[in-house]
Design a protein around this motif. Sequence first.
Motif, PDB file in Angstrom:
ATOM      1  N   PRO A 203      22.924 -66.098 -51.927  1.00  0.00           N
ATOM      2  CA  PRO A 203      23.498 -67.188 -51.085  1.00  0.00           C
ATOM      3  C   PRO A 203      24.851 -67.660 -51.552  1.00  0.00           C
ATOM      4  O   PRO A 203      25.125 -67.302 -52.713  1.00  0.00           O
ATOM      5  CB  PRO A 203      22.360 -68.297 -51.330  1.00  0.00           C
ATOM      6  CG  PRO A 203      21.300 -67.504 -51.946  1.00  0.00           C
ATOM      7  CD  PRO A 203      21.803 -66.350 -52.780  1.00  0.00           C
TER       8      PRO A 203
ATOM      9  N   CYS B 171      16.085 -73.259 -51.235  1.00  0.00           N
ATOM     10  CA  CYS B 171      17.312 -72.937 -50.672  1.00  0.00           C
ATOM     11  C   CYS B 171      16.798 -72.103 -49.118  1.00  0.00           C
ATOM     12  O   CYS B 171      17.470 -72.418 -48.129  1.00  0.00           O
ATOM     13  CB  CYS B 171      18.163 -72.071 -51.465  1.00  0.00           C
ATOM     14  SG  CYS B 171      17.306 -70.411 -51.953  1.00  0.00           S
TER      15      CYS B 171
ATOM     16  N   CYS C  54      17.911 -73.632 -45.317  1.00  0.00           N
ATOM     17  CA  CYS C  54      18.944 -73.175 -44.538  1.00  0.00           C
ATOM     18  C   CYS C  54      18.680 -73.372 -43.183  1.00  0.00           C
ATOM     19  O   CYS C  54      17.491 -72.673 -42.371  1.00  0.00           O
ATOM     20  CB  CYS C  54      18.995 -71.660 -44.660  1.00  0.00           C
ATOM     21  SG  CYS C  54      20.168 -70.704 -43.639  1.00  0.00           S
TER      22      CYS C  54
ATOM     23  N   CYS D 220      25.287 -65.910 -43.351  1.00  0.00           N
ATOM     24  CA  CYS D 220      25.433 -66.986 -43.796  1.00  0.00           C
ATOM     25  C   CYS D 220      26.813 -67.758 -42.848  1.00  0.00           C
ATOM     26  O   CYS D 220      27.550 -67.053 -42.553  1.00  0.00           O
ATOM     27  CB  CYS D 220      25.884 -67.117 -45.065  1.00  0.00           C
ATOM     28  SG  CYS D 220      26.442 -68.646 -45.794  1.00  0.00           S
TER      29      CYS D 220
ATOM     30  N   CYS E 290      27.867 -73.368 -44.134  1.00  0.00           N
ATOM     31  CA  CYS E 290      27.797 -74.899 -43.587  1.00  0.00           C
ATOM     32  C   CYS E 290      28.686 -75.541 -44.315  1.00  0.00           C
ATOM     33  O   CYS E 290      29.068 -75.392 -45.609  1.00  0.00           O
ATOM     34  CB  CYS E 290      26.568 -75.059 -43.963  1.00  0.00           C
ATOM     35  SG  CYS E 290      25.104 -74.284 -43.188  1.00  0.00           S
TER      36      CYS E 290
ATOM     37  N   TYR F 258      26.599 -77.227 -47.270  1.00  0.00           N
ATOM     38  CA  TYR F 258      25.889 -76.545 -48.047  1.00  0.00           C
ATOM     39  C   TYR F 258      24.426 -76.890 -48.452  1.00  0.00           C
ATOM     40  O   TYR F 258      24.234 -77.122 -49.574  1.00  0.00           O
ATOM     41  CB  TYR F 258      26.712 -75.929 -49.354  1.00  0.00           C
ATOM     42  CG  TYR F 258      27.970 -74.946 -48.912  1.00  0.00           C
ATOM     43  CD1 TYR F 258      27.762 -73.696 -48.518  1.00  0.00           C
ATOM     44  CD2 TYR F 258      29.028 -75.829 -49.012  1.00  0.00           C
ATOM     45  CE1 TYR F 258      28.846 -73.073 -48.153  1.00  0.00           C
ATOM     46  CE2 TYR F 258      30.074 -74.972 -48.851  1.00  0.00           C
ATOM     47  CZ  TYR F 258      29.960 -73.777 -48.557  1.00  0.00           C
ATOM     48  OH  TYR F 258      31.102 -72.806 -48.123  1.00  0.00           O
TER      49      TYR F 258
ATOM     50  N   CYS G 266      21.651 -75.414 -48.764  1.00  0.00           N
ATOM     51  CA  CYS G 266      20.857 -74.368 -49.500  1.00  0.00           C
ATOM     52  C   CYS G 266      21.172 -74.866 -50.961  1.00  0.00           C
ATOM     53  O   CYS G 266      20.602 -74.908 -52.002  1.00  0.00           O
ATOM     54  CB  CYS G 266      21.318 -73.026 -49.357  1.00  0.00           C
ATOM     55  SG  CYS G 266      23.160 -72.701 -49.122  1.00  0.00           S
TER      56      CYS G 266
END
Length: 202
Positions: free
Chosen positions: A36, A55, A59, A87, A90, A93, A95
């Motif tokens: 990730p 995580c 997501c 991925c 974002c 984030y 996660c």
Amino acid sequence: MSRAKLVAGIAAGIVALEGAFSLAATHDKSSYLLRPPGVQSEGDFRSRCIACGKCIEACPYRALDVAGPMQGALSGTPCIDAREQACRLCSDYPCVAVCPTGAIRDVADKHDPRMGYAKIDENVCIAYQGYRCEVCYRVCPLIDEAITIDFQQLENDGIHTKFVPQINRDICTGCGLCVQRCAVSEPHVPIRIVTLAEQEAV
Ligand code: SF4
Ligand code: SF4
Ligand code: SF4
């Protein structure tokens, strides 16, 4: 045990198994797992990740898989199959925000993650063969930074030009969106992510 009870027991087992894996698919395709965003190095990640799955739950795109049993000691840790679901980098984030151990950390901007870098096989990429494509270029969240289009003259052709994608390894995050959206089908997808684990193994 009666046949009816046996069937009911098997069905309950299947439901329980489906529940256990409902958060994400398992991932057994590569020993060089794509991690990730926020991974610092594969070694640092392995020393910190406790495979809690927070995580993965966080997501919103379900981009994070669970490393499957074929990964041995790494099974249960989070990873990404970019061809399946990349991925999205974002802005907040989620996660990273929920990770209790700092296995993934220190990302704020979309430029920050260093999961790996994209690599194009010029012998397979259709743009290098003279066809217009540019899908990988158009979908990149860092368009004209991590990936650019280079104009090259077609061999033995004084008129036409190739529009070929080129990766800037220093900026590419390894998010994998170019891999997910590549127009070429398996088994000859011409773009892949060289992960941190793969780089560290060299
Ligand atoms: S940045 Fe977003 S899309 Fe990427 S793994 Fe984290 S939560 Fe999922
Ligand atoms: S939240 Fe952190 S410790 Fe938990 S599985 Fe994800 S990376 Fe590992
Ligand atoms: S992996 Fe692909 S989509 Fe993601 S930043 Fe790098 S070139 Fe762009």
